[in-house]
Design a protein around this motif. Structure first.
Motif, PDB file in Angstrom:
ATOM      1  N   LEU A  20      10.966  39.568  40.904  1.00  0.00           N
ATOM      2  CA  LEU A  20      10.987  38.186  41.782  1.00  0.00           C
ATOM      3  C   LEU A  20       9.818  37.197  41.940  1.00  0.00           C
ATOM      4  CD1 LEU A  20      12.927  40.047  44.697  1.00  0.00           C
ATOM      5  CD2 LEU A  20      13.798  38.032  43.216  1.00  0.00           C
ATOM      6  N   MET A  21       8.390  37.872  42.023  1.00  0.00           N
ATOM      7  CA  MET A  21       7.532  36.644  41.937  1.00  0.00           C
ATOM      8  C   MET A  21       7.347  35.995  40.737  1.00  0.00           C
ATOM      9  SD  MET A  21       4.544  39.369  43.838  1.00  0.00           S
ATOM     10  CE  MET A  21       3.435  38.163  43.674  1.00  0.00           C
ATOM     11  N   ASP A  22       7.494  36.571  39.696  1.00  0.00           N
ATOM     12  CA  ASP A  22       7.623  35.946  38.505  1.00  0.00           C
ATOM     13  C   ASP A  22       8.709  35.041  38.240  1.00  0.00           C
ATOM     14  OD1 ASP A  22       5.373  37.640  37.412  1.00  0.00           O
ATOM     15  OD2 ASP A  22       6.708  39.087  36.510  1.00  0.00           O
ATOM     16  N   ARG A  23       9.808  35.434  38.470  1.00  0.00           N
ATOM     17  CA  ARG A  23      10.895  34.189  38.667  1.00  0.00           C
ATOM     18  C   ARG A  23      10.433  33.236  39.471  1.00  0.00           C
ATOM     19  NH1 ARG A  23      15.331  36.378  35.737  1.00  0.00           N
ATOM     20  NH2 ARG A  23      15.692  38.232  36.073  1.00  0.00           N
ATOM     21  N   SER A  24       9.832  33.465  40.545  1.00  0.00           N
ATOM     22  CA  SER A  24       9.587  32.251  41.409  1.00  0.00           C
ATOM     23  C   SER A  24       8.826  31.152  40.721  1.00  0.00           C
ATOM     24  CB  SER A  24       9.143  32.935  42.752  1.00  0.00           C
ATOM     25  OG  SER A  24       8.811  31.843  43.646  1.00  0.00           O
ATOM     26  N   ASP A  25       7.578  31.941  40.161  1.00  0.00           N
ATOM     27  CA  ASP A  25       6.858  31.183  39.289  1.00  0.00           C
ATOM     28  C   ASP A  25       7.257  30.208  38.332  1.00  0.00           C
ATOM     29  OD1 ASP A  25       4.822  31.977  41.169  1.00  0.00           O
ATOM     30  OD2 ASP A  25       4.029  33.783  39.699  1.00  0.00           O
ATOM     31  N   HIS A  26       8.256  31.062  37.592  1.00  0.00           N
ATOM     32  CA  HIS A  26       8.879  30.200  36.433  1.00  0.00           C
ATOM     33  C   HIS A  26       9.658  29.211  36.995  1.00  0.00           C
ATOM     34  CE1 HIS A  26      10.567  29.865  32.544  1.00  0.00           C
ATOM     35  NE2 HIS A  26      11.760  30.430  32.656  1.00  0.00           N
ATOM     36  N   GLU A  27      10.364  29.333  38.005  1.00  0.00           N
ATOM     37  CA  GLU A  27      11.333  28.344  38.675  1.00  0.00           C
ATOM     38  C   GLU A  27      10.373  27.253  38.961  1.00  0.00           C
ATOM     39  OE1 GLU A  27      14.010  27.180  42.626  1.00  0.00           O
ATOM     40  OE2 GLU A  27      13.295  29.366  42.134  1.00  0.00           O
ATOM     41  N   GLY A  28       9.348  27.441  39.825  1.00  0.00           N
ATOM     42  CA  GLY A  28       8.258  26.399  40.249  1.00  0.00           C
ATOM     43  C   GLY A  28       7.896  25.489  38.713  1.00  0.00           C
ATOM     44  N   GLU A  29       7.492  26.238  37.798  1.00  0.00           N
ATOM     45  CA  GLU A  29       7.004  25.633  36.440  1.00  0.00           C
ATOM     46  C   GLU A  29       8.176  24.719  36.085  1.00  0.00           C
ATOM     47  OE1 GLU A  29       5.753  28.775  34.197  1.00  0.00           O
ATOM     48  OE2 GLU A  29       3.980  29.219  35.214  1.00  0.00           O
ATOM     49  N   LEU A  30       9.566  25.171  35.792  1.00  0.00           N
ATOM     50  CA  LEU A  30      10.655  24.435  35.283  1.00  0.00           C
ATOM     51  C   LEU A  30      10.892  23.290  36.230  1.00  0.00           C
ATOM     52  CD1 LEU A  30      13.011  27.492  34.251  1.00  0.00           C
ATOM     53  CD2 LEU A  30      11.905  25.931  32.883  1.00  0.00           C
ATOM     54  N   HIS A  31      10.562  23.398  37.496  1.00  0.00           N
ATOM     55  CA  HIS A  31      11.244  22.298  38.510  1.00  0.00           C
ATOM     56  C   HIS A  31       9.951  21.485  38.312  1.00  0.00           C
ATOM     57  CE1 HIS A  31      11.896  20.221  42.148  1.00  0.00           C
ATOM     58  NE2 HIS A  31      13.233  20.677  42.034  1.00  0.00           N
ATOM     59  N   GLN A  32       8.935  21.601  38.104  1.00  0.00           N
ATOM     60  CA  GLN A  32       7.805  20.723  37.781  1.00  0.00           C
ATOM     61  C   GLN A  32       7.912  19.759  36.752  1.00  0.00           C
ATOM     62  OE1 GLN A  32       5.058  19.869  39.945  1.00  0.00           O
ATOM     63  NE2 GLN A  32       4.429  18.323  38.650  1.00  0.00           N
ATOM     64  N   VAL A  33       8.535  20.370  35.776  1.00  0.00           N
ATOM     65  CA  VAL A  33       8.692  19.760  34.464  1.00  0.00           C
ATOM     66  C   VAL A  33       9.842  18.802  34.570  1.00  0.00           C
ATOM     67  CG1 VAL A  33       9.556  19.913  31.955  1.00  0.00           C
ATOM     68  CG2 VAL A  33       7.506  21.520  32.847  1.00  0.00           C
ATOM     69  N   LEU A  34      10.941  19.441  35.430  1.00  0.00           N
ATOM     70  CA  LEU A  34      11.956  18.472  35.469  1.00  0.00           C
ATOM     71  C   LEU A  34      11.756  17.484  36.529  1.00  0.00           C
ATOM     72  CD1 LEU A  34      15.274  18.360  35.221  1.00  0.00           C
ATOM     73  CD2 LEU A  34      15.405  19.830  37.125  1.00  0.00           C
ATOM     74  N   SER A  35      10.894  17.618  37.280  1.00  0.00           N
ATOM     75  CA  SER A  35      10.666  16.426  38.341  1.00  0.00           C
ATOM     76  C   SER A  35       9.870  15.184  37.778  1.00  0.00           C
ATOM     77  CB  SER A  35       9.638  16.953  39.464  1.00  0.00           C
ATOM     78  OG  SER A  35       8.506  17.362  39.008  1.00  0.00           O
ATOM     79  N   GLN A  36       9.352  15.629  36.560  1.00  0.00           N
ATOM     80  CA  GLN A  36       8.805  14.585  35.744  1.00  0.00           C
ATOM     81  C   GLN A  36       9.812  13.879  34.652  1.00  0.00           C
ATOM     82  OE1 GLN A  36       5.418  16.201  33.922  1.00  0.00           O
ATOM     83  NE2 GLN A  36       4.399  16.715  35.929  1.00  0.00           N
ATOM     84  N   SER A  37      10.643  14.800  34.027  1.00  0.00           N
ATOM     85  CA  SER A  37      11.651  14.115  32.852  1.00  0.00           C
ATOM     86  C   SER A  37      12.654  13.423  33.602  1.00  0.00           C
ATOM     87  CB  SER A  37      11.677  15.439  32.091  1.00  0.00           C
ATOM     88  OG  SER A  37      12.589  16.196  32.812  1.00  0.00           O
ATOM     89  N   LEU A  38      13.357  13.942  34.596  1.00  0.00           N
ATOM     90  CA  LEU A  38      14.490  13.350  35.077  1.00  0.00           C
ATOM     91  C   LEU A  38      14.131  11.912  35.550  1.00  0.00           C
ATOM     92  CD1 LEU A  38      17.264  13.461  35.833  1.00  0.00           C
ATOM     93  CD2 LEU A  38      16.863  14.603  37.948  1.00  0.00           C
TER      94      LEU A  38
END
Length: 203
Positions: A20-38
């Motif tokens: 769960l901790m790994d998933r949370s970190d992964h989601e944060g990383e993906l969202h960070q990328v998305l917040s720049q690309s979108l």
């Protein structure tokens, strides 16, 4: 054996907590990328729409671009709402926005385009597809996270139950041992009293 069950449940509980901790970190990383690309994709799309308006382009081309803009914006809104509420209706909205964005992109690409427009969409379409994929990926991670959380909380309750049962079992064992010891002492006292009585030392 309760001890063995506790060990098995705790092992899965501990492993799931780490995941769960790994998933949370992964989601944060993906969202960070998305917040720049979108925002970049939407900005470029807005400029393309403005260019079409300036050139007096209307009809199906402008309609498809506006549809793409609405759907992409809606995808970001639905995703943000789903992250906050975990509402299935928000998840459904996210799916619909993805479908509508892809449909609008396909519609525009299939129209009779000028050489400049065709070159632009050839460059722009893969960016849209990538961004939609990132949105879908974040949504998927959230779904997996919720499934893991449900299992995690179930294991926590199961662990609490097993620990409680184990403590009760241990207490019962201690009580049985104490009762057995008391019975042995009582038998010894009674036996001693009988011996003394027979010996005439008790009147």
């Amino acid at each position: 054996d309760i001890a063995a069950q506790i060990g098995t449940v705790f092992e899965e509980y501990n492993m799931l907590g780490a995941r769960l901790m790994d998933r949370s970190d992964h989601e944060g990383e993906l969202h960070q990328v998305l917040s720049q690309s979108l925002p970049l994709v939407l900005d470029d799309l807005d400029r393309a729409i403005q260019d079409n308006l300036d050139r007096g382009v209307a009809g199906h081309k402008l309609e498809a671009l506006f549809g793409l803009q609405r759907s992409l914006s809606a995808s970001g809104v639905w995703l943000g709402s789903y992250r906050r509420t975990l509402n299935p209706e928000d998840r459904e909205g996210l799916w619909r926005a993805d479908r509508d964005a892809r449909k609008a992109l396909a519609t525009y690409t299939a129209l009779p385009l000028t050489r400049t427009e065709a070159a632009w969409i050839d460059d722009f379409a893969p960016r849209v597809t990538t961004t939609l994929g990132q949105i879908a990926q974040v949504g998927g991670v959230i779904d997996e996270e919720q499934q893991d959380l449900q299992r995690f909380f179930y294991l926590r309750l199961r662990l609490d139950t097993l620990l409680s049962d184990g403590a009760l079992e241990a207490a019962n064992r201690d009580l049985e041992l104490a009762s057995a010891a008391a019975r042995r002492v009582l038998r010894s006292v009674v036996a001693s009293a009988l011996v003394l009585l027979v010996a005439g030392l008790i009147v």
